[in-house]
Motif scaffolding. Structure first.
Motif, PDB file in Angstrom:
ATOM      1  N   UNK A 166     103.215   1.044  27.734  1.00  0.00           N
ATOM      2  CA  UNK A 166     104.007   1.512  26.588  1.00  0.00           C
ATOM      3  C   UNK A 166     104.998   2.554  27.085  1.00  0.00           C
ATOM      4  N   UNK A 167     106.246   2.411  26.690  1.00  0.00           N
ATOM      5  CA  UNK A 167     107.258   3.384  27.091  1.00  0.00           C
ATOM      6  C   UNK A 167     107.755   3.128  28.503  1.00  0.00           C
ATOM      7  N   UNK A 168     108.740   3.935  28.906  1.00  0.00           N
ATOM      8  CA  UNK A 168     109.377   3.720  30.210  1.00  0.00           C
ATOM      9  C   UNK A 168     108.712   4.629  31.250  1.00  0.00           C
ATOM     10  N   UNK A 169     107.668   4.111  31.844  1.00  0.00           N
ATOM     11  CA  UNK A 169     106.873   4.906  32.775  1.00  0.00           C
ATOM     12  C   UNK A 169     107.658   5.201  34.057  1.00  0.00           C
ATOM     13  N   UNK A 170     108.346   4.190  34.569  1.00  0.00           N
ATOM     14  CA  UNK A 170     109.095   4.388  35.818  1.00  0.00           C
ATOM     15  C   UNK A 170     110.126   5.492  35.658  1.00  0.00           C
ATOM     16  N   UNK A 171     110.807   5.463  34.541  1.00  0.00           N
ATOM     17  CA  UNK A 171     111.843   6.478  34.266  1.00  0.00           C
ATOM     18  C   UNK A 171     111.197   7.876  34.211  1.00  0.00           C
ATOM     19  N   UNK A 292      86.805   2.544  40.994  1.00  0.00           N
ATOM     20  CA  UNK A 292      87.747   3.447  41.656  1.00  0.00           C
ATOM     21  C   UNK A 292      88.889   3.662  40.684  1.00  0.00           C
ATOM     22  N   UNK A 293      89.266   4.925  40.523  1.00  0.00           N
ATOM     23  CA  UNK A 293      90.327   5.240  39.568  1.00  0.00           C
ATOM     24  C   UNK A 293      91.492   5.881  40.303  1.00  0.00           C
ATOM     25  N   UNK A 294      92.666   5.307  40.109  1.00  0.00           N
ATOM     26  CA  UNK A 294      93.872   5.962  40.630  1.00  0.00           C
ATOM     27  C   UNK A 294      94.679   6.382  39.421  1.00  0.00           C
ATOM     28  N   UNK A 295      94.963   7.659  39.341  1.00  0.00           N
ATOM     29  CA  UNK A 295      95.687   8.159  38.168  1.00  0.00           C
ATOM     30  C   UNK A 295      96.837   9.046  38.632  1.00  0.00           C
ATOM     31  N   UNK A 296      97.976   8.844  38.002  1.00  0.00           N
ATOM     32  CA  UNK A 296      99.155   9.668  38.312  1.00  0.00           C
ATOM     33  C   UNK A 296      99.696  10.263  37.025  1.00  0.00           C
ATOM     34  N   UNK A 297     100.117  11.521  37.114  1.00  0.00           N
ATOM     35  CA  UNK A 297     100.755  12.164  35.973  1.00  0.00           C
ATOM     36  C   UNK A 297     102.187  12.520  36.349  1.00  0.00           C
ATOM     37  N   UNK A 298     103.077  12.321  35.406  1.00  0.00           N
ATOM     38  CA  UNK A 298     104.447  12.834  35.551  1.00  0.00           C
ATOM     39  C   UNK A 298     104.565  14.012  34.595  1.00  0.00           C
ATOM     40  N   UNK A 299     105.199  15.088  35.050  1.00  0.00           N
ATOM     41  CA  UNK A 299     105.268  16.274  34.196  1.00  0.00           C
ATOM     42  C   UNK A 299     106.537  17.062  34.464  1.00  0.00           C
ATOM     43  N   UNK A 306     104.562  13.918  30.791  1.00  0.00           N
ATOM     44  CA  UNK A 306     105.436  12.941  30.141  1.00  0.00           C
ATOM     45  C   UNK A 306     104.891  11.519  30.258  1.00  0.00           C
ATOM     46  N   UNK A 307     104.161  11.253  31.323  1.00  0.00           N
ATOM     47  CA  UNK A 307     103.649   9.886  31.496  1.00  0.00           C
ATOM     48  C   UNK A 307     102.348   9.895  32.279  1.00  0.00           C
ATOM     49  N   UNK A 308     101.549   8.878  31.997  1.00  0.00           N
ATOM     50  CA  UNK A 308     100.284   8.694  32.712  1.00  0.00           C
ATOM     51  C   UNK A 308     100.243   7.257  33.215  1.00  0.00           C
ATOM     52  N   UNK A 309      99.937   7.136  34.510  1.00  0.00           N
ATOM     53  CA  UNK A 309      99.830   5.791  35.081  1.00  0.00           C
ATOM     54  C   UNK A 309      98.451   5.668  35.732  1.00  0.00           C
ATOM     55  N   UNK A 310      97.730   4.617  35.367  1.00  0.00           N
ATOM     56  CA  UNK A 310      96.352   4.484  35.853  1.00  0.00           C
ATOM     57  C   UNK A 310      96.126   3.093  36.414  1.00  0.00           C
ATOM     58  N   UNK A 337      94.094  10.958  27.378  1.00  0.00           N
ATOM     59  CA  UNK A 337      93.215  11.962  26.785  1.00  0.00           C
ATOM     60  C   UNK A 337      93.738  12.486  25.462  1.00  0.00           C
ATOM     61  N   UNK A 338      93.660  13.801  25.304  1.00  0.00           N
ATOM     62  CA  UNK A 338      94.067  14.458  24.047  1.00  0.00           C
ATOM     63  C   UNK A 338      95.545  14.804  24.062  1.00  0.00           C
ATOM     64  N   UNK A 339      96.316  14.226  24.969  1.00  0.00           N
ATOM     65  CA  UNK A 339      97.644  14.756  25.235  1.00  0.00           C
ATOM     66  C   UNK A 339      98.761  13.850  24.719  1.00  0.00           C
ATOM     67  N   UNK A 340      99.800  14.538  24.364  1.00  0.00           N
ATOM     68  CA  UNK A 340     100.958  13.904  23.756  1.00  0.00           C
ATOM     69  C   UNK A 340     101.894  13.460  24.880  1.00  0.00           C
ATOM     70  N   UNK A 341     101.859  12.184  25.225  1.00  0.00           N
ATOM     71  CA  UNK A 341     102.720  11.707  26.309  1.00  0.00           C
ATOM     72  C   UNK A 341     103.641  10.610  25.777  1.00  0.00           C
ATOM     73  N   UNK A 342     104.739  10.406  26.487  1.00  0.00           N
ATOM     74  CA  UNK A 342     105.719   9.423  26.007  1.00  0.00           C
ATOM     75  C   UNK A 342     105.458   8.031  26.566  1.00  0.00           C
ATOM     76  N   UNK A 343     104.983   7.987  27.776  1.00  0.00           N
ATOM     77  CA  UNK A 343     104.890   6.683  28.445  1.00  0.00           C
ATOM     78  C   UNK A 343     103.515   6.513  29.073  1.00  0.00           C
TER      79      UNK A 343
END
Ligand code: MCN
Length: 779
Positions: A166-171, A292-299, A306-310, A337-343
């Motif tokens: 959902x949303x433009x994660x790459x951007x 195994x979990x790979x998680x990235x946050x953009x901030x 702004x974005x979460x990629x898992x 989680x409990x967070x307001x993200x765009x993508x």
């Protein structure tokens, strides 16, 4: 005093505490035979030959069979009800393996004998010729080039790939001032219900009827699926759950032994019983987690996410049990989680390994999601130089109902209030002061403080959404309220409690609605002859679905009672007021009648309104409009002995929002139990395989289930945002503790070790792992 909200003592406990409860193993039938399963010692092996002749000749043996021998008796494999994608690889899963054994513990033959001991002895006489094959047990190696393939027909260990974007994660990542990239491992867990599994089947050959007593969470689903897979007409099959000593998700399944006992009772015409041993349970009952979990946050530079990629790589184990593929996906919407993200971007790859199948274990998908995002948020806090509480506040969703970036709607909550309360109860500032003082004086016992905020989706769920997720069953549940002539009230529920106290809380709901005593409500459950339809107990659904069905069934009873009372009092139904179980005529409160009196009138049926059916009862089937959305904030405080690596959990504070609380004592108990299991994941428990696929933690000597001695008394508090989705305002509680706590504890461990630059310790954080992390950090 209102019954809802009162700390009523559990009605279930006297019989449990005095040994009068009846579990499957307490049941004995005339002519009963015992079943023993021969299990593969190899994780992966071709079955060349099975010879049961020596076993058959042994004392007291009535039958001995390989999988091939029973091919005509069990026409279908074990069911998987959740084919999560169209192109998922779904292997046939026979109750007894026929061509290959695919995990250590895979059943390959059975023996039926006059006693348990004779069956076990004879099982050892079954000669199985295996051709051992290389095994893959590590989830991280399942897709490696050259890895042994668990199911040859697929040519790969990939089971499915399930994306959600959902949303433009790459951007968002391209624009991010700060990014965080983390990799975590969810340890494989063994659910350890106090009562292992067991099944007893009584045939009535003349009628072609069967009664199945099973230590299961799902008598109704089991009935449907045994009928479908063993080929017994549903109407000829009765499933009863006597007392069930816990399940924690592991008894939300249809197991080989249930199919086998039913098929063999039919074949041999005698009752068949099987009781699991503890070490057998460790291999033959499903496991949990293992991914195994790979998680990235953009901030932003300030730490606004702004974005979460898992990306998840999730172990299915060797086969798909009832809901195996769907378990990791129960967290799919929650990785922000409990967070307001765009993508938002999520992909889960399910993989086969030569291990016990995984499936639902308390929290199922949601502890994993909470763990990943809460650990990653702490990593972000470190990166942008903010306190973990501050970074959470900066990112919290603040308004409800809230649409998650992943697409679902959280109906209510107050994340700020929960965190504020948790920090206040914990004395957060004082803890930080104490931590700083210890660091300054180079104390060998460091303090770590860990936060975990969570929101979870439970109450599974609206049937239409389940259908969209390709889940094969519905999400409704049933309740019947029947008023008996002398003032008692009978409740029939489609839920199937196995430790959660439904008899008590259902009594409280009915007591309040009908104005009767809690003690005069009888709750019947877990017998398909008494309650033919239901969807059972898992996913913290029982109150939010079955309890709400009960609320609505009470409406039907009250409506009918109102008509009876109006007739008796010669008043218009609209002129009656209803309070605490009594109707009175508006303006003349002395003129009235209770529901109990109306029930008696409905039973004698001497003077009912024309055309009204005698009797006072109501049934409601409730399909909820949304998931249930509990949330909260937890704080763990650990002390780490930096010389030994030992982690001591000093304090644990939980603030949960489970909506309206029916019974605070039961809710506290649920939270305590869940926390204990989550702390166990963080600090103690891990199913370990060697490279050949032997389970090294096959008994409770080496699989460390903590007891009260290893745990502090938890400080449990609440905020209360009633759910607007149901008239009781309730949300589920059964899994909250297990969902929030692994992240809180591990954030505390990493926090304590931050002077050494340690950013991760793998769960469970054993003294050895912690000591090594310190040693590496110091060097
Ligand atoms: N409750 C309440 N008020 C609320 C929420 C719940 O009084 N706001 C009460 C309910 O009425 C119920 C109990 O708390 O008596 C749990 O309710 P709920 O959250 O609806 O969960 P379920 O009854 O559906 O139970 C399933 C849940 C799960 S998924 C696992 S796993 C788990 C758990 O319950 N396994 C358990 N708790 C367990 N407790 C025991 N003793 N044994 C298990 O195997």
């Amino acid at each position: 005093m209102a019954a809802i909200g009162a700390p009523v003592l559990r009605k279930e406990d006297p019989e449990l505490l005095t040994g009068q409860a009846r579990f499957v193993d307490d049941l004995t039938l005339p002519g009963m035979l015992w079943l023993a399963v021969v299990r593969s010692p190899y994780a992966h092996a071709k079955i060349v030959k099975i010879d049961v002749s020596k076993a058959l000749a042994a004392e007291g043996v009535v039958g001995a069979f390989s999988g091939e021998d029973l091919a005509g008796d069990i026409p279908a494999g074990l069911p998987c009800a959740w084919p999560v994608t169209e192109d998922i690889h779904m292997p046939t899963h026979w109750a007894l393996a026929r061509d290959k054994a695919r995990y250590a513990g895979d059943g390959v033959a059975v023996v039926v004998a006059e006693s348990r001991a004779l069956a076990k002895d004879a099982a050892e006489l079954v000669e199985v010729e295996y051709e051992p094959l290389p095994a893959v047990t590590d989830v991280g190696e399942a897709l490696a080039d050259g890895a042994p393939v668990v199911h040859d027909e697929f040519g790969t260990n990939r089971c499915y790939e399930w994306p959600l974007t959902a949303g433009d994660v790459d951007r968002a990542f391209a624009d991010a001032a700060v990014t965080v990239s983390e990799r975590y491992r969810q340890n494989r867990l063994i659910p350890v219900a106090m009562e292992p599994r067991g099944v007893l089947v009584q045939p009535v050959p003349a009628q072609g009827e069967y009664t199945v007593w099973s230590s299961t969470q799902i008598p109704h689903i089991l009935r449907v699926l045994l009928a479908m897979t063993v080929g017994v007409p549903e109407a000829k099959l009765r499933v009863i759950t006597p007392d069930v000593g816990g399940g924690f998700g592991s008894k939300l399944n249809v197991y080989a032994e249930e199919q086998l006992a039913l098929a063999l009772a039919r074949k041999l015409g005698r009752p068949i019983k099987w009781i699991e041993e503890r070490s057998e349970a460790n291999v033959a009952t499903i496991h949990g987690r293992d991914m195994i979990q790979e998680i990235e946050l953009a901030a932003t530079a300030e730490g606004k996410i702004t974005a979460v990629r898992t990306h998840l790589t999730a172990a299915m184990g060797a086969y798909l049990q009832l809901v195996t593929p769907g378990i990791p996906l129960l967290g799919a919407w929650l990785y922000a989680g409990c967070y307001d993200v765009e993508a938002y971007d999520f992909v889960c790859t399910g993989v086969f390994t030569n291990t016990t199948p995984t499936d639902a274990y308390r929290g199922a998908g949601r502890p994993e999601a909470t763990y990943a995002i809460e650990r990653a948020v702490d990593a972000l806090a470190r990166k942008v130089g903010k306190d973990p509480a501050e970074i959470r506040r900066l990112n919290f969703i603040g308004e409800f109902p809230a649409n998650l970036a992943s697409g679902l709607t959280v109906d209510s909550g107050d994340f700020h209030a929960a965190l504020d309360k948790a920090l206040a109860v914990a004395g957060y500032d004082n803890l930080r002061t104490e931590q700083a003082a210890r660091r300054k004086r180079k104390d060998t016992k460091e303090l770590g403080i860990g936060l975990s905020a969570y929101v979870e989706m439970c109450g599974l769920a609206p049937s239409r959404i389940l259908s969209a997720l390709r889940y094969a069953a519905g999400g409704w549940d049933t309740a019947t309220i029947r008023c008996l002539p002398t003032g008692s009230v009978q409740v029939l529920t489609g839920t199937s409690p196995h430790g959660q106290g439904h008899v008590t809380t259902w009594s409280q709901i009915v007591a309040d609605r009908l104005g009767v005593d809690v003690a005069s409500v009888e709750v019947l459950h877990g017998d398909t002859a008494v309650v033919p339809l239901g969807m059972d107990t898992y996913g913290s659904r029982s109150l939010a679905v079955g309890g709400v069905a009960l609320y609505h069934a009470a409406d039907k009873v009250i409506d009918k009672a109102r008509a009876i009372v109006a007739h008796k009092l010669e008043a218009a139904a609209e002129d009656l007021e209803y309070e605490n179980g009594r109707f009175s005529v508006k303006g003349s409160p002395d003129q009235g009648m209770t529901v109990t009196e109306a029930a008696f009138a409905a039973w004698t049926a001497h003077d009912l309104p024309d055309g009204m059916e005698p009797g006072l009862e109501g049934t409601f089937v409730y399909d909820p409009p949304n998931f249930s959305w509990p949330s909260g904030a937890h704080v763990a405080v650990v002390e780490i002995d930096t010389e030994t690596g030992a982690v001591d959990l000093l304090r644990y504070v939980a603030v949960d929002d489970v909506g309206t609380v029916i019974n605070p004592t039961i809710v506290d108990g649920q939270v305590h139990g869940g926390i204990a299991q989550g702390v166990a994941q963080a600090l103690f428990e891990e199913a370990v395989y060697d490279e050949d696929g032997n389970l090294l933690t096959g008994s409770l000597v080496n699989y460390l289930v903590p007891s009260a001695v290893e745990l502090p008394s938890f400080e449990v508090e609440r905020t209360e945002c009633p759910s607007p989705t149901n008239p009781l305002g309730v949300k589920g509680v059964g899994e909250t503790g297990a969902i929030a706590s692994p992240a809180a504890v591990m954030n505390a461990v990493v926090d304590a070790l931050s002077p050494w630059g340690v950013e991760d310790v793998r769960m469970p954080a054993t003294p050895e792992r912690v000591w090594r992390a310190i040693a590496e950090g110091a060097s």
